[in-house]
Write an enzyme that holds these catalytic residues in place. Structure first.
Site, short mmCIF file in Angstrom:
data_model
loop_
_atom_site.label_atom_id
_atom_site.label_comp_id
_atom_site.label_asym_id
_atom_site.label_seq_id
_atom_site.Cartn_x
_atom_site.Cartn_y
_atom_site.Cartn_z
N ASN A 170 92.28 -1.07 59.69
CA ASN A 170 92.72 0.89 59.66
C ASN A 170 91.47 1.16 59.67
O ASN A 170 91.57 2.42 59.83
CB ASN A 170 94.20 1.21 59.35
CG ASN A 170 95.08 0.22 59.18
OD1 ASN A 170 95.05 -0.95 58.59
ND2 ASN A 170 96.53 0.88 59.55
N CYS A 171 90.89 0.67 58.41
CA CYS A 171 89.78 1.73 57.14
C CYS A 171 89.56 1.54 58.11
O CYS A 171 88.17 2.38 58.29
CB CYS A 171 89.79 1.04 56.42
SG CYS A 171 91.89 0.86 55.32
N LYS B 116 72.49 2.90 28.16
CA LYS B 116 74.37 3.85 28.24
C LYS B 116 74.78 3.65 29.77
O LYS B 116 74.22 5.22 29.88
CB LYS B 116 73.62 4.79 27.28
CG LYS B 116 74.00 4.55 25.10
CD LYS B 116 73.54 6.35 25.29
CE LYS B 116 72.21 6.47 23.91
NZ LYS B 116 71.64 7.08 23.97
N THR C 92 99.60 -9.58 54.55
CA THR C 92 99.80 -10.26 53.62
C THR C 92 101.10 -11.43 53.58
O THR C 92 100.65 -12.19 52.55
CB THR C 92 99.08 -9.09 52.81
OG1 THR C 92 98.40 -8.22 52.99
CG2 THR C 92 98.52 -9.76 51.49
N TYR D 276 73.59 -4.33 32.76
CA TYR D 276 72.48 -3.06 32.60
C TYR D 276 70.98 -3.19 33.50
O TYR D 276 70.91 -4.48 32.75
CB TYR D 276 71.84 -2.70 31.16
CG TYR D 276 70.78 -1.59 31.37
CD1 TYR D 276 70.12 -0.84 32.17
CD2 TYR D 276 69.57 -2.55 30.61
CE1 TYR D 276 68.75 -0.38 31.89
CE2 TYR D 276 68.75 -1.77 30.34
CZ TYR D 276 68.45 -0.78 31.44
OH TYR D 276 66.62 -0.31 31.21
#
Ligand SMILES: Cc1cc2nc3c(=O)[nH]c(=O)nc-3n(C[C@H](O)[C@H](O)[C@H](O)COP(=O)(O)OP(=O)(O)OC[C@H]3O[C@@H](n4cnc5c(N)ncnc54)[C@H](O)[C@@H]3O)c2cc1C
Length: 832
Positions: free
Chosen positions: A42-43, A441, A15, A433
């Site tokens: 790696n992940c 909510k 990076t 939503y």
């Protein structure tokens, strides 16, 4: 033009290199990588081993040639930096291909050497060929080769961290019998215990054995046997050692750079390293990624967080700093997410255990909410826990376990934390939503509303680990769930008045109005309404049980007994397909299918009740739910209502249970899973020592023969379960007299014959002692320990005035329905 060297070519290093090039076309950038591969995923490694990612090539995000060309970099793989001279601003590099060593000078140096798996000198490890660690592509290739070529059947994963759990899942998906061994009493340390329990359930539900509170003592037989500290021996064809990572600090130590107590490189807020002796900053040398200490965002103390986001962020920030752009270092939160079978677990900031250790004050908010509108298909529950400072209302951390949309909620909270929002600000977060995604909510808003209630002193909270003690000491716990929910499990000592009857029955609560009153429902929502009713009726000292019965029940989940049988998954064993037939070749027909996905307690139970009501005895009903709590609720509900839980399986995100309606007459040999005469039932009716003794001996023997044994204690037999000093609450005068006349425990019972005013009984106890036969109390305890179910008949208890608190621990309370269901397919039924 600057000459910039980078050590380490994966997350942080790659990076930094890319960002450096974007910021300057003219700088000379040389990237050293010890291994063959740079910038790999790696992940993704566990998922390649598990065959989820099929193409190995996909793990290689960038190749040496591709990245060199795109970013005009001088990338040297197989090149290990073996020494740094900070004063001369040079490094020594060893080319592993040619064996040559050379020196390279620098204007700026970035260290991103990462962290390596911990592999302590466990006896037998050196000789074990099948015990491996996982960090990079060569490690992955080794593990994959064993999986593909040696066809292992059993795998042991040592360590219940993110990597360990991901490996366990992938091995299980490959069909291996998997055991996870974890030294702590929980997996996934960033979670608090009750949240981790949700993961324990999920791991068990997916047929992975979990051994907690135990560690590896040594390996034997070339690693084919893992011997635990407890003495347990696990057979293993493939073992992964995933007990954590330590920083790659050899280079830094050799150069006398400052390192922290756990060996991480210490840096300035701009990631500059320091001299180990003087602490002087070397402003041309930087360190990033897993190898360094970072500032904890929550309390600004030093910590270490080996995750990809910090490594990537620091890579970019360092490139900026080198090019004169500075950013304020706010610290690292440790925001993380993982998939554990059908669950998603996500965390940010500190958990309660960490805050406790640091001595920081915190308030807990727990909520269980649907991820999207319940009426839209496939909604699922998210358990959320948030911690905040009760004085400043600053958010200190949050954890969530659920399915779809879980990490989204933690991402929102993590962002709120970074922007210094308070917990009350969450109320006003205007989040996306529409029915497939959330509710008007959002669960994040709900956390803010609960915190608002606490701040406004609408109620105080009490935690799952406090409530038993409170009730035992006489505290009044009001459970406002329906009786049906109660029949599926309840907190001992609670008084049940369901919410809809509370206004009418309020006079039944006779405690003084200022005495603490603790209220629980399933998740805390109905308890809130009950609290409002109680307040309106003058009660002033009210507590809401955080997370309700749901959290309490999860926290008390008991880890399943390991099953080392290869190729058999208990959940799969009992799957019933539509075209299955019974032993006699008759089709097994599910009479009714009920889809309660998206519904939360008591919805699934209510629907089950209605469905069972509508079919005939012996019929099968299939319930498809997404509420994980339903899995254990339905088990208890069936037991207490005389139905038989035929099977429970997991299919994707759904939990499918099949129940046979109780009270069956003929024609009930429908289901292979229960038609094997595996049960043995003893009705312990008599109140005589020799008969109770005989019951224990027979029960232990039957259990040793692999039978599921149930002892159903009724009438005089109940006295065998009485504690020596047990006292029952709220007894009438008659009950007290009756109780005093009956023996307290089997030890006080007479013999059925030759009792001779107790002399016979004393003699037999003496003979048992002489012949090294366990006394009756030890025998009862051992019988329980081998897994024999003890059921106390509640109807007899009622008649005889015996209360729960008078009886020994570890017994179930149920009616004849449970006896009947345990008696199904019983090869042995005895009435003693
Ligand atoms: C199996 C696995 C799964 C993971 N899953 C996740 C996940 O899901 N989410 C997450 O956030 N994080 C995850 N991580 C962690 C994440 O990969 C690391 O936090 C991240 O890679 C750290 O970046 P880094 O640059 O510090 O070190 P690395 O990416 O490990 O890179 C360091 C490199 O430096 C090289 N090196 C070391 N010393 C020298 C030297 N002297 N000379 C030359 N080269 C050297 C090493 O060979 C290595 O390639 C996972 C890690 C593993 C192993």
């Amino acid at each position: 033009m600057k000459k910039i060297l980078i050590v380490g070519g994966v997350a942080g290093g790659a990076t930094a290199a890319a960002r450096l090039r974007r910021l300057s076309e003219e700088d000379e950038i040389i990237l050293f990588e010890r291994d063959e591969y740079i910038s790999f995923a790696n992940c993704g490694l566990p998922y390649y081993i598990g065959d989820v990612i099929k193409d190995r090539q996909k793990l290689l995000v960038q190749t040496v040639i591709g990245m060199s060309k795109r970013f005009n970099l001088d990338i040297r793989n197989f090149s290990e930096v073996i020494a740094i001279d900070p004063k001369k601003k040079s490094v020594e590099v060893k080319n592993h291909k040619t064996g040559e060593t050379y020196t390279e000078t620098f204007d700026k140096l970035i260290l991103s050497p990462g962290a390596k798996p911990i592999a302590p000198p466990i006896p037998g490890l050196a000789e074990a060929e099948n015990v491996l660690t996982l960090r990079n592509i060569p490690d992955t290739d080794k593990i994959k080769a064993i999986v593909d070529n040696k066809k292992p059947q059993r795998a042991v994963v040592i360590g219940g961290g993110f990597i360990g759990i991901e490996m366990a899942e992938n091995f299980q998906e490959l069909g291996l019998n998997v055991t996870v061994v974890e030294k702590m009493d929980q997996v996934l340390k960033p979670l608090d215990f009750e949240m981790a329990q949700l993961i324990h359930q999920e791991i068990n539900a997916n047929c992975v054995n979990l051994i907690l509170g135990d560690g590896v003592d040594h390996f034997q037989n070339q690693g084919k046997e893992v011997v635990l500290e407890s003495g347990m021996i696990l057979k293993s064809d493939l073992t992964i050692l995933a007990i954590g990572v330590i920083p790659e600090n050899g280079l830094a130590k050799k150069a006398d750079l400052k390192c922290g107590p756990r060996g991480h490189i210490v840096t300035s807020p701009d990631y500059e390293v320091m001299d180990g002796k003087t602490g002087k900053i070397y402003s041309d040398i930087f360190a990033i990624g897993d190898a360094i200490e970072v500032m904890d965002f929550v309390d600004k103390t030093q910590t270490a967080i080996p995750l990809a986001w910090p490594a990537n962020r620091q890579g970019r920030v360092v490139a900026d700093v080198i090019n004169g752009v500075t950013t304020k270092n706010k610290g690292i939160q440790g925001t993380a997410v993982a998939k554990v079978f059908n669950k998603v677990v996500a965390t940010t900031g500190n958990n309660a255990a960490q805050l406790e250790k640091k001595g920081l004050d915190y308030q807990i908010v727990l909520a269980h909410r649907a991820n999207h509108a319940g009426y839209y298909p496939n909604s699922s529950n998210i358990a959320l826990k948030l911690l905040y400072d009760p004085k400043t209302l600053r958010i200190l951390g949050a954890q969530a376990v659920g399915q779809d949309g879980t990490e989204k909620r933690i991402d929102v909270i993590a962002s709120a934390m970074k922007m210094d929002a308070t917990v009350l600000d969450l109320q006003d977060f205007e989040l996306c939503y529409a029915p497939p995604f959330s509710s008007a909510k959002d669960p994040v808003n709900i956390l803010g509303y609960i915190a608002g209630n606490i701040k406004d002193e609408v109620y105080k909270t009490v935690e799952w680990f406090e409530i038993d003690d409170i009730v035992e000491k006489g505290g009044f716990l009001l459970d406002v769930r329906t009786p049906m929910e109660n029949s599926a499990g309840t907190i001992k000592g609670s008084v049940n008045i369901e919410i809809d009857a509370l206004r009418d029955r309020i006079n039944e609560i006779t405690i003084p109005k200022d005495t603490p009153i603790y209220v629980n429902c399933q998740v805390g929502q109905r308890a809130y309404l009950a609290i409002c009713i109680l307040k309106g009726n003058g009660f002033t000292n009210i507590f809401n049980l955080s997370g309700g019965y749901s959290t309490y029940k999860t926290a008390h989940y008991k880890i399943a007994k390991p099953d080392f049988q290869v190729g058999v998954c208990v959940a799969e064993k009992s799957v019933i397909e539509d075209d299955d037939v019974d032993k006699g070749g008759n089709a097994i027909v599910i009479k009714k299918k009920v889809d309660v996905t998206g519904l939360q307690c008591p919805g699934p139970l209510m629907a089950t009740y209605e469905a069972i009501k509508s079919v005939d005895a012996g019929d099968l009903v299939q319930i498809i739910a997404t509420d994980f709590g339903f899995v254990s609720d339905i088990k208890n509900w069936c037991e207490t209502n005389g139905h038989t839980l035929i099977s429970q399986e997991t299919e994707g995100k759904k939990y499918i249970s099949v129940i046979r309606k109780g009270d069956i007459g003929t024609g009930c040999n429908l289901v292979p899973a229960v038609s094997t005469q595996q049960n043995a039932t003893l009705v312990v009716f008599s109140g005589e020592l020799d008969k109770v003794l005989a019951s224990m001996i027979i029960a232990q023997g039957a259990a040793a023969h692999g039978k599921n044994v149930t002892l159903f204690f009724t009438f005089w037999g109940l006295n065998a379960l009485r504690k020596k000093d047990g006292k029952g609450r709220d007894k009438t005068f008659i009950e007290k007299i009756f109780g005093a006349m009956m023996p307290k425990g089997a030890n006080k019972m007479p013999l059925s014959s030759m009792n001779m005013l107790g002399m016979g009984s004393a003699m037999i106890k003496g003979i048992m002692k002489k012949k090294n036969v366990d006394d009756i109390d030890t025998m009862i305890a051992k019988t329980q320990k081998v897994g024999v179910r003890f059921i106390a008949c509640t109807m007899s208890m009622d008649l005889m005035g015996i209360k729960e608190e008078e009886l020994i621990d570890g017994i179930e309370y149920a009616g004849v329905g449970s006896y009947i269901s345990s008696n199904e397919n019983a090869g042995t039924t005895l009435f003693v």
